[in-house]
Design a protein around this motif. Structure first.
Motif, PDB file in Angstrom:
ATOM      1  N   GLY A   9       0.815  -1.213   0.000  1.00  0.00           N
ATOM      2  CA  GLY A   9       0.000   0.000   0.000  1.00  0.00           C
ATOM      3  C   GLY A   9       0.846   1.260   0.000  1.00  0.00           C
ATOM      4  N   LEU A  10       0.169   2.369  -0.203  1.00  0.00           N
ATOM      5  CA  LEU A  10       0.841   3.661  -0.284  1.00  0.00           C
ATOM      6  C   LEU A  10       1.620   3.992   0.983  1.00  0.00           C
ATOM      7  N   SER A  14       4.015   9.205  -0.500  1.00  0.00           N
ATOM      8  CA  SER A  14       3.594   8.657  -1.791  1.00  0.00           C
ATOM      9  C   SER A  14       4.535   7.509  -2.101  1.00  0.00           C
ATOM     10  N   ARG A  16       5.147   3.290  -3.246  1.00  0.00           N
ATOM     11  CA  ARG A  16       4.772   1.997  -2.682  1.00  0.00           C
ATOM     12  C   ARG A  16       6.016   1.142  -2.501  1.00  0.00           C
ATOM     13  N   TYR A  29       7.515   4.881  -7.411  1.00  0.00           N
ATOM     14  CA  TYR A  29       6.574   5.990  -7.516  1.00  0.00           C
ATOM     15  C   TYR A  29       5.728   5.943  -8.783  1.00  0.00           C
ATOM     16  N   GLY A  61      -4.538  -1.283  -1.993  1.00  0.00           N
ATOM     17  CA  GLY A  61      -4.702  -0.184  -2.944  1.00  0.00           C
ATOM     18  C   GLY A  61      -4.845  -0.729  -4.346  1.00  0.00           C
ATOM     19  N   ARG A  65      -1.504   2.575  -8.940  1.00  0.00           N
ATOM     20  CA  ARG A  65      -1.723   3.854  -8.244  1.00  0.00           C
ATOM     21  C   ARG A  65      -0.604   4.046  -7.234  1.00  0.00           C
ATOM     22  N   TYR A  66       0.027   5.223  -7.281  1.00  0.00           N
ATOM     23  CA  TYR A  66       1.181   5.473  -6.445  1.00  0.00           C
ATOM     24  C   TYR A  66       1.030   6.706  -5.568  1.00  0.00           C
ATOM     25  N   GLU A  67      -0.121   7.382  -5.662  1.00  0.00           N
ATOM     26  CA  GLU A  67      -0.410   8.561  -4.856  1.00  0.00           C
ATOM     27  C   GLU A  67      -1.812   8.442  -4.321  1.00  0.00           C
ATOM     28  N   ALA A  68      -2.047   9.129  -3.203  1.00  0.00           N
ATOM     29  CA  ALA A  68      -3.398   9.156  -2.647  1.00  0.00           C
ATOM     30  C   ALA A  68      -4.324   9.851  -3.633  1.00  0.00           C
TER      31      ALA A  68
END
Length: 69
Positions: A9-10, A14, A16, A29, A61, A65-68
C-alpha cells in the motif's frame, strides 16, 4: 501460493514499497520505476508481469496507483 512480488500500500508521502520473496527491495513511484526495479532484480520482461497475479500481488490499494487519490 502467493505471488513472489508484492507491491504494498501507499507510503505516507507517496510511492509503494516492493518486496520480492518477503525481502524489501525498494520504493517505487510509478510503473516505470517498478519495471526498472524488477529488471534490476533479474525479471527482464517485467513490463509483461505487472498485471499477472502469479507474479505480482498489489496490496492495500489499486494496481498502478502510487499517490493518494
Amino acid at each position: 501460493m502467493s505471488a513472489p512480488i508484492v507491491v504494498h500500500g501507499l507510503a505516507l508521502t507517496s510511492g509503494r514499497a516492493v518486496t520480492i520473496n518477503n525481502e524489501i527491495v525498494g520504493l517505487v513511484y510509478d510503473d516505470q520505476g517498478l519495471i526498472e526495479l524488477l529488471r534490476q532484480a533479474g525479471l527482464y520482461d517485467a513490463e509483461h508481469c505487472l498485471d499477472d497475479p502469479h507474479w505480482i500481488e498489489w496490496r492495500d490499494g489499486r494496481a498502478h496507483r502510487y499517490e493518494a487519490a
